[in-house]
Design a protein around this motif. Structure first.
Motif, mmCIF file in Angstrom:
data_model
loop_
_atom_site.group_PDB
_atom_site.id
_atom_site.type_symbol
_atom_site.label_atom_id
_atom_site.label_comp_id
_atom_site.label_asym_id
_atom_site.label_seq_id
_atom_site.Cartn_x
_atom_site.Cartn_y
_atom_site.Cartn_z
ATOM 1 N N THR A 1 21.755 16.892 -14.768
ATOM 2 C CA THR A 1 20.969 17.337 -15.925
ATOM 3 C C THR A 1 21.469 16.697 -17.209
ATOM 4 N N TRP A 2 22.756 16.759 -17.478
ATOM 5 C CA TRP A 2 23.297 16.252 -18.739
ATOM 6 C C TRP A 2 23.293 14.733 -18.820
ATOM 7 N N VAL A 3 23.576 14.051 -17.735
ATOM 8 C CA VAL A 3 23.515 12.590 -17.752
ATOM 9 C C VAL A 3 22.082 12.145 -17.988
ATOM 10 N N GLY A 4 21.131 12.808 -17.356
ATOM 11 C CA GLY A 4 19.725 12.474 -17.564
ATOM 12 C C GLY A 4 19.276 12.735 -18.985
ATOM 13 N N LEU A 5 19.696 13.864 -19.583
ATOM 14 C CA LEU A 5 19.318 14.164 -20.964
ATOM 15 C C LEU A 5 19.913 13.160 -21.947
ATOM 16 N N VAL A 6 21.183 12.863 -21.804
ATOM 17 C CA VAL A 6 21.837 11.924 -22.725
ATOM 18 C C VAL A 6 21.231 10.530 -22.579
ATOM 19 N N ALA A 7 21.072 10.070 -21.348
ATOM 20 C CA ALA A 7 20.479 8.744 -21.141
ATOM 21 C C ALA A 7 19.046 8.707 -21.655
ATOM 22 N N GLY A 8 18.299 9.766 -21.449
ATOM 23 C CA GLY A 8 16.926 9.829 -21.937
ATOM 24 C C GLY A 8 16.850 9.759 -23.449
ATOM 25 N N TRP A 9 17.720 10.481 -24.148
ATOM 26 C CA TRP A 9 17.707 10.446 -25.610
ATOM 27 C C TRP A 9 18.163 9.098 -26.149
ATOM 28 N N VAL A 10 19.151 8.489 -25.502
ATOM 29 C CA VAL A 10 19.589 7.158 -25.941
ATOM 30 C C VAL A 10 18.459 6.151 -25.763
ATOM 31 N N LEU A 11 17.793 6.184 -24.625
ATOM 32 C CA LEU A 11 16.698 5.244 -24.400
ATOM 33 C C LEU A 11 15.512 5.541 -25.316
ATOM 34 N N PHE A 12 15.256 6.806 -25.614
ATOM 35 C CA PHE A 12 14.208 7.137 -26.577
ATOM 36 C C PHE A 12 14.540 6.539 -27.945
ATOM 37 N N PHE A 13 15.810 6.652 -28.356
ATOM 38 C CA PHE A 13 16.252 6.077 -29.624
ATOM 39 C C PHE A 13 16.060 4.560 -29.623
ATOM 40 N N GLU B 1 22.198 -2.345 -30.836
ATOM 41 C CA GLU B 1 23.614 -2.179 -31.160
ATOM 42 C C GLU B 1 24.024 -0.721 -31.239
ATOM 43 N N LEU B 2 23.069 0.195 -31.333
ATOM 44 C CA LEU B 2 23.359 1.601 -31.627
ATOM 45 C C LEU B 2 24.268 1.641 -32.845
ATOM 46 N N ARG B 3 23.741 1.214 -33.935
ATOM 47 C CA ARG B 3 24.383 0.841 -35.195
ATOM 48 C C ARG B 3 25.638 1.625 -35.592
ATOM 49 N N TYR B 4 25.665 2.919 -35.396
ATOM 50 C CA TYR B 4 26.762 3.715 -35.953
ATOM 51 C C TYR B 4 27.867 3.983 -34.944
ATOM 52 N N MET B 5 27.873 3.237 -33.873
ATOM 53 C CA MET B 5 28.967 3.302 -32.908
ATOM 54 C C MET B 5 29.871 2.096 -33.150
ATOM 55 N N PRO B 6 31.082 2.116 -32.608
ATOM 56 C CA PRO B 6 31.906 0.905 -32.703
ATOM 57 C C PRO B 6 31.136 -0.298 -32.145
ATOM 58 N N PHE B 7 31.374 -1.454 -32.709
ATOM 59 C CA PHE B 7 30.551 -2.641 -32.462
ATOM 60 C C PHE B 7 30.355 -2.947 -30.981
ATOM 61 N N ASP B 8 31.423 -2.995 -30.210
ATOM 62 C CA ASP B 8 31.307 -3.394 -28.807
ATOM 63 C C ASP B 8 30.782 -2.296 -27.904
ATOM 64 N N SER B 9 30.900 -1.038 -28.300
ATOM 65 C CA SER B 9 30.522 0.043 -27.393
ATOM 66 C C SER B 9 29.018 0.274 -27.332
ATOM 67 N N GLY B 10 28.245 -0.123 -28.352
ATOM 68 C CA GLY B 10 26.798 0.081 -28.334
ATOM 69 C C GLY B 10 26.107 -0.619 -27.180
ATOM 70 N N PRO B 11 26.281 -1.943 -27.028
ATOM 71 C CA PRO B 11 25.637 -2.617 -25.895
ATOM 72 C C PRO B 11 26.117 -2.094 -24.534
ATOM 73 N N TYR B 12 27.393 -1.701 -24.433
ATOM 74 C CA TYR B 12 27.875 -1.160 -23.168
ATOM 75 C C TYR B 12 27.240 0.197 -22.868
ATOM 76 N N ALA B 13 27.033 1.013 -23.891
ATOM 77 C CA ALA B 13 26.365 2.302 -23.704
ATOM 78 C C ALA B 13 24.938 2.087 -23.218
ATOM 79 N N LEU B 14 24.247 1.096 -23.782
ATOM 80 C CA LEU B 14 22.893 0.801 -23.333
ATOM 81 C C LEU B 14 22.899 0.263 -21.902
ATOM 82 N N TRP B 15 23.879 -0.532 -21.587
ATOM 83 C CA TRP B 15 23.991 -1.069 -20.240
ATOM 84 C C TRP B 15 24.176 0.063 -19.235
ATOM 85 N N ALA B 16 24.947 1.089 -19.611
ATOM 86 C CA ALA B 16 25.167 2.226 -18.727
ATOM 87 C C ALA B 16 23.933 3.101 -18.594
ATOM 88 N N CYS B 17 23.132 3.211 -19.679
ATOM 89 C CA CYS B 17 21.943 4.079 -19.662
ATOM 90 C C CYS B 17 20.729 3.419 -19.023
#
Length: 169
Positions: A14-26, A150-166
């Protein structure tokens, strides 16, 4: 404790789906308007002139080159490089581009690049044009475009990795 593994892991699903869904919506919500980055930036800078009129009487390119080269020889005779932009309709940034010159001086010892400068010239006389009103500083459409990957307000390298995970979710 839950009866089996499936029931005990339902909260994680449930929580992984919600977080990934909101990140992808963003990502989609900022990437879609990011496609119109030039138009949004133009809208956010209303002090810029709407459209520069193209030259009423076109000047031959050879004459424009002579004007630009004369100015470059006066301003930066020992520059490492010169660039001349002839008047034209440009796609990026969209709009009318004026007769412009740009130069880069020879680099000082221990430096990779030299100082640079640029000027916009009047195509009839070759005189330097004033910049007029300086538009306000804004990230505009480019900010939206960069924010979506980039998920602008995250540390520079972690944004693309977060998207890669989602993305596989």
């Amino acid at each position: 404790m839950k009866a089996n593994l499936r029931q005990s892991m339902s909260w994680l699903h449930t929580w992984v789906g919600l977080v990934a869904g909101w990140v992808l919506f963003f990502v989609f919500a900022t990437g879609t308007p990011g496609y119109f980055q030039q138009e949004i930036t133009r809208w956010m800078q209303p002090e810029r002139p709407l459209v520069r009129a193209e030259m009423a009487q076109p000047v031959p390119a050879a004459q424009l080159l002579v004007l630009a080269l004369d100015r470059l020889e006066k301003v930066a005779p020992a520059a490492a490089s010169w660039r001349i932009t002839l008047p034209h309709v440009s796609l990026n940034p969209r709009g009318w581009q004026e007769l412009a010159i740009r130069w880069e001086d020879m680099p000082q010892a221990g430096r990779e690049r030299g100082a640079s400068g640029n000027e916009v010239l009047d195509p009839q006389t070759g005189a330097v044009q004033s910049h007029g009103i300086e538009p306000r500083g804004t990230h505009g459409g480019l900010g939206l475009y960069r924010m979506h990957y980039e998920l602008r307000y995250m540390p520079f390298d972690s944004g693309p990795y977060a998207l890669w995970a989602c993305a596989p979710c």
